[in-house]
Design an enzyme around this catalytic site. Structure first.
Site, PDB file in Angstrom:
ATOM      1  N   ASP A  22       4.796   2.002  20.150  1.00  0.00           N
ATOM      2  CA  ASP A  22       3.543   1.932  19.378  1.00  0.00           C
ATOM      3  C   ASP A  22       3.138   0.593  19.771  1.00  0.00           C
ATOM      4  O   ASP A  22       3.618  -0.201  20.233  1.00  0.00           O
ATOM      5  CB  ASP A  22       3.730   1.945  17.685  1.00  0.00           C
ATOM      6  CG  ASP A  22       2.615   1.933  17.001  1.00  0.00           C
ATOM      7  OD1 ASP A  22       1.722   2.673  17.410  1.00  0.00           O
ATOM      8  OD2 ASP A  22       2.425   1.173  15.859  1.00  0.00           O
ATOM      9  N   GLU A  80       2.195   4.032  23.610  1.00  0.00           N
ATOM     10  CA  GLU A  80       0.695   3.792  23.026  1.00  0.00           C
ATOM     11  C   GLU A  80       0.265   2.441  23.416  1.00  0.00           C
ATOM     12  O   GLU A  80       0.337   1.376  23.067  1.00  0.00           O
ATOM     13  CB  GLU A  80       0.520   3.975  21.687  1.00  0.00           C
ATOM     14  CG  GLU A  80      -0.818   3.822  21.096  1.00  0.00           C
ATOM     15  CD  GLU A  80      -0.826   3.386  19.555  1.00  0.00           C
ATOM     16  OE1 GLU A  80      -1.963   3.833  19.055  1.00  0.00           O
ATOM     17  OE2 GLU A  80       0.068   2.585  19.175  1.00  0.00           O
TER      18      GLU A  80
END
Length: 192
Positions: A22, A80
């Site tokens: 993330d 990401e």
């Protein structure tokens, strides 16, 4: 420095096949801690990507995680990153870079969003959507990189709402689904 290789090794030893990393482009910040410039007069919080994304030590941290953990297992990682040029994105996922295996590209997700603020949706036109799809599909041309295909996430309204209309909701959903399955890249399935 990367200080939890034992935690990640634990999960790989348990049989986990990989990790979604993330906000992978935000692990290193500009240490001057400057205030973000005022871009939107009507809001308190301002876009800060120039100080928070793709910082000076980000790639060092990802290479360290690769060297100490992920390179020792037959696993994959997907990052990401977002908010970066193709050249910057290739630093994260080029196979020769030894950082991550795949990246989430945000071209389609951010079609119709205000430049500098992905939460300000102003509507889209078909030309912009086509260009975003082309940008993503051509990402791997002439590179040793790979990416995922996805057309919505938790930060944006659903694609049927953004790229279609209520009257044709079912047809819009089918068309978007067909489009997604024909694009270059690894398809991401949302787990319920």
């Amino acid at each position: 420095m990367y200080d939890s290789p034992q935690d990640d090794m634990f999960w790989f030893e348990c049989g986990v096949d990989g990790f979604r990393i993330d906000t992978a482009g935000m692990y290193s910040k500009d240490q001057a801690f400057l205030d973000a410039p005022i871009v939107f007069q009507d809001q308190y919080y301002q876009p800060s990507a120039i100080y928070t994304n793709n910082g000076p030590r980000t790639h060092e941290f990802h290479k360290e995680m690769f060297d100490q953990v992920t390179s020792k297992y037959d696993v994959m990682t997907v990052g990401e990153v977002g908010y970066c040029s193709k050249e910057e994105a290739l630093k994260y996922v080029g196979a020769s870079e030894n950082e991550m295996n795949m990246i989430f590209l945000f071209d389609v997700i951010e079609v119709g969003c205000e430049d500098g603020d992905k939460f300000r949706y102003k509507g889209f036109n078909l030309k912009d959507l086509k260009q975003a799809v082309q940008n993503e599909c051509s990402f791997i041309e002439g590179t040793d990189a790979w990416f995922t295909v996805f057309i919505e996430n938790h930060d944006q309204a659903r694609t049927i709402s953004r790229f279609g209309d209520k009257k044709h909701q079912v047809k819009n959903g089918k068309l978007l689904s067909i489009m997604q399955t024909t694009l270059t890249g690894t398809k991401v399935k949302k787990l319920e």
